[in-house]
Design an enzyme around this catalytic site. Structure first.
Site, PDB file in Angstrom:
ATOM      1  N   GLN A  59      52.695  50.249  38.256  1.00 49.20           N
ATOM      2  CA  GLN A  59      51.658  51.245  37.914  1.00 49.20           C
ATOM      3  C   GLN A  59      51.326  52.113  39.128  1.00 49.20           C
ATOM      4  O   GLN A  59      51.175  53.337  39.014  1.00 49.20           O
ATOM      5  CB  GLN A  59      50.407  50.540  37.408  1.00 49.20           C
ATOM      6  CG  GLN A  59      49.198  51.464  37.251  1.00 49.20           C
ATOM      7  CD  GLN A  59      47.987  50.769  36.640  1.00 49.20           C
ATOM      8  OE1 GLN A  59      47.890  50.653  35.436  1.00 49.20           O
ATOM      9  NE2 GLN A  59      47.054  50.297  37.477  1.00 49.20           N
ATOM     10  N   LYS A 114      48.636  44.799  42.840  1.00 43.96           N
ATOM     11  CA  LYS A 114      48.974  43.778  41.830  1.00 43.96           C
ATOM     12  C   LYS A 114      49.762  44.428  40.701  1.00 43.96           C
ATOM     13  O   LYS A 114      50.742  43.892  40.213  1.00 43.96           O
ATOM     14  CB  LYS A 114      47.687  43.120  41.309  1.00 43.96           C
ATOM     15  CG  LYS A 114      47.886  41.740  40.745  1.00 43.96           C
ATOM     16  CD  LYS A 114      48.091  41.691  39.265  1.00 43.96           C
ATOM     17  CE  LYS A 114      46.875  42.106  38.503  1.00 43.96           C
ATOM     18  NZ  LYS A 114      47.187  42.229  37.061  1.00 43.96           N
ATOM     19  N   ASP A 115      49.331  45.627  40.291  1.00 44.93           N
ATOM     20  CA  ASP A 115      50.057  46.411  39.280  1.00 44.93           C
ATOM     21  C   ASP A 115      50.985  47.361  40.047  1.00 44.93           C
ATOM     22  O   ASP A 115      50.739  48.565  40.136  1.00 44.93           O
ATOM     23  CB  ASP A 115      49.068  47.181  38.409  1.00 44.93           C
ATOM     24  CG  ASP A 115      48.178  46.235  37.629  1.00 44.93           C
ATOM     25  OD1 ASP A 115      48.615  45.761  36.575  1.00 44.93           O
ATOM     26  OD2 ASP A 115      47.061  45.942  38.085  1.00 44.93           O
ATOM     27  N   GLY A 160      36.882  47.832  33.874  1.00 42.11           N
ATOM     28  CA  GLY A 160      35.768  46.897  33.905  1.00 42.11           C
ATOM     29  C   GLY A 160      36.257  45.465  34.088  1.00 42.11           C
ATOM     30  O   GLY A 160      37.356  45.245  34.592  1.00 42.11           O
ATOM     31  N   GLY A 171      39.181  41.738  43.448  1.00 43.08           N
ATOM     32  CA  GLY A 171      40.206  42.751  43.732  1.00 43.08           C
ATOM     33  C   GLY A 171      39.649  44.156  43.553  1.00 43.08           C
ATOM     34  O   GLY A 171      39.860  45.040  44.396  1.00 43.08           O
ATOM     35  N   HIS A 172      38.915  44.361  42.446  1.00 39.44           N
ATOM     36  CA  HIS A 172      38.285  45.685  42.243  1.00 39.44           C
ATOM     37  C   HIS A 172      37.282  45.966  43.364  1.00 39.44           C
ATOM     38  O   HIS A 172      37.194  47.097  43.867  1.00 39.44           O
ATOM     39  CB  HIS A 172      37.511  45.704  40.919  1.00 39.44           C
ATOM     40  CG  HIS A 172      38.367  45.568  39.693  1.00 39.44           C
ATOM     41  ND1 HIS A 172      38.295  44.480  38.853  1.00 39.44           N
ATOM     42  CD2 HIS A 172      39.301  46.393  39.166  1.00 39.44           C
ATOM     43  CE1 HIS A 172      39.148  44.643  37.853  1.00 39.44           C
ATOM     44  NE2 HIS A 172      39.775  45.785  38.013  1.00 39.44           N
ATOM     45  N   VAL A 174      44.483  41.115  45.945  1.00 37.34           N
ATOM     46  CA  VAL A 174      43.500  40.109  46.372  1.00 37.34           C
ATOM     47  C   VAL A 174      43.771  38.845  45.557  1.00 37.34           C
ATOM     48  O   VAL A 174      43.986  38.913  44.348  1.00 37.34           O
ATOM     49  CB  VAL A 174      42.060  40.618  46.142  1.00 37.34           C
ATOM     50  CG1 VAL A 174      41.044  39.549  46.521  1.00 37.34           C
ATOM     51  CG2 VAL A 174      41.820  41.886  46.967  1.00 37.34           C
ATOM     52  N   ARG A 181      42.573  39.399  33.289  1.00 35.20           N
ATOM     53  CA  ARG A 181      43.166  38.558  32.239  1.00 35.20           C
ATOM     54  C   ARG A 181      43.203  37.078  32.624  1.00 35.20           C
ATOM     55  O   ARG A 181      43.475  36.236  31.769  1.00 35.20           O
ATOM     56  CB  ARG A 181      44.570  39.053  31.882  1.00 35.20           C
ATOM     57  CG  ARG A 181      44.541  40.390  31.143  1.00 35.20           C
ATOM     58  CD  ARG A 181      45.893  40.761  30.554  1.00 35.20           C
ATOM     59  NE  ARG A 181      45.777  41.872  29.633  1.00 35.20           N
ATOM     60  CZ  ARG A 181      46.052  43.159  29.924  1.00 35.20           C
ATOM     61  NH1 ARG A 181      46.464  43.485  31.118  1.00 35.20           N
ATOM     62  NH2 ARG A 181      45.907  44.091  29.008  1.00 35.20           N
TER      63      ARG A 181
HETATM   64  O1  PAF Z   1      44.798  49.103  36.221  1.00 30.37           O
HETATM   65  C1  PAF Z   1      43.928  49.382  35.375  1.00 30.37           C
HETATM   66  O2  PAF Z   1      42.858  48.774  35.324  1.00 30.37           O
HETATM   67  C2  PAF Z   1      44.229  50.486  34.356  1.00 30.37           C
HETATM   68  O3  PAF Z   1      45.573  50.508  34.009  1.00 30.37           O
HETATM   69  C3  PAF Z   1      43.730  51.865  34.824  1.00 30.37           C
HETATM   70  C4  PAF Z   1      44.496  52.322  36.060  1.00 30.37           C
HETATM   71  C5  PAF Z   1      42.253  51.830  35.109  1.00 30.37           C
HETATM   72  C6  PAF Z   1      43.997  52.901  33.719  1.00 30.37           C
HETATM   73  O4  PAF Z   1      43.332  52.576  32.545  1.00 30.37           O
END
Ligand code: PAF
Length: 288
Positions: A163, A159-160, A40, A45-46, A186, A197
């Site tokens: 991950q 960006k991550d 959320g 970017g999302h 983005v 953040r």
């Molecule tokens: O990147 C994120 O927002 C979180 O780490 C994810 C991939 C949704 C997992 O909770």
């Protein structure tokens, strides 16, 4: 008189059985499904990930779940921004098909006792060194989301970057038949990588924050011009610290394996940085 059509209200799924029915219905019609996993506090970017998903799949579902398993006790789980109304409005505006919004009890019911322990890129000595709990929590929740939704593909922002590599390895290693698709970061106009953040930054911190991207670009240019890796990263670290950041790492790694590299010839290379500005920890990266 023309009437502006109101954006459709997005369907919100809150139980596992509703989630499974939704996905089975899409499958029954032969539709492709894309999942955009989020916590959320959606930003541009999302929304870029959602737009990509919409271009490539018949149905798009966005999960919104602030995952307690990826926060250490001293981290910002309780203060993590929660902006449900704005998120739902933005997703309705984009005509997303559904939001998967499970509760903590749905994801981690009493007696929940299984956690993934990722290796490989999850032990690269980058984020994992400073947040040792993080990738176990991310992999566990992402594996659950992929199994619940059974999407054809799922999108993650670069960006991550670590991950993205960890989740890609996890899906491959567990034979989860979902393609993991990464999308470039983005950025704000001044170069700051979009992040939920960023909302924590004071006005002064916000003004200093684009230094991260500026220094990454400068280091990349220096390296391409033949500067030595060690000197470039030392100089970059000093510049980032000069505007008030405490640097956790500024490193050059192999872009695919995240292994350490000694020179650009060991690449393709990626520069990755994590640094704290006041109480806010920011990360960023670029390709060289
Ligand atoms: O990147 C994120 O927002 C979180 O780490 C994810 C991939 C949704 C997992 O909770």
């Amino acid at each position: 008189m023309t009437r502006r059509s109101k954006p459709a209200t997005v369907q919100v799924l809150r139980t596992l059985s509703a989630m499974r029915t939704w996905t089975a219905r899409a499958r029954g019609k032969g539709e492709t499904v894309a999942l955009v996993p989020t916590m959320g506090a959606l930003h541009a970017g999302h929304l870029a990930l959602v737009r990509l998903a919409k271009r490539r799949a018949d149905r798009v579902i966005v999960s919104i779940f602030v995952n307690p398993a990826q926060f250490a006790p001293n981290e910002d789980f309780s203060s993590y921004p929660r902006t449900w109304d704005a998120d739902a409005a933005a997703l309705s505006e984009l005509s997303v098909d559904a939001i998967w919004a499970p509760s903590v009890a749905t994801m981690y019911p009493d007696g929940f006792a299984t956690k993934l322990v990722p290796g490989g890129p999850a032990l690269a000595g980058l984020e994992d060194k400073f947040r040792p709990h993080f990738f176990g929590g991310v992999c566990t929740v992402v594996a659950k989301l992929l199994l619940q939704v059974a999407p054809d593909f799922a999108t993650f922002g670069e960006k991550d970057y670590q991950q993205l590599k960890v989740v890609t390895a996890m899906a491959r290693d567990l034979d989860i038949p979902t393609k993991i698709v990464g999308l470039p970061t983005v950025r704000e106009k001044d170069g700051l990588a979009m992040s939920s953040r960023n909302a924590y930054l004071s006005a002064n911190e916000r003004a200093a924050a684009p230094t991260l991207h500026r220094v990454l670009k400068q280091c990349a240019a220096g390296l391409k011009a033949g500067q030595s890796l060690a000197a470039t990263l030392d100089e970059g670290t000093a510049q980032i610290e000069s505007v008030g950041f405490a640097v956790d790492y500024l490193e050059a790694r192999h872009a695919e394996t995240l292994a350490k590299i000694a020179t650009l010839a060991d690449g393709p290379a990626r520069l990755l940085v994590a640094a704290k500005l006041g109480r806010t920890r920011l990360i960023d990266n670029i390709g060289v």
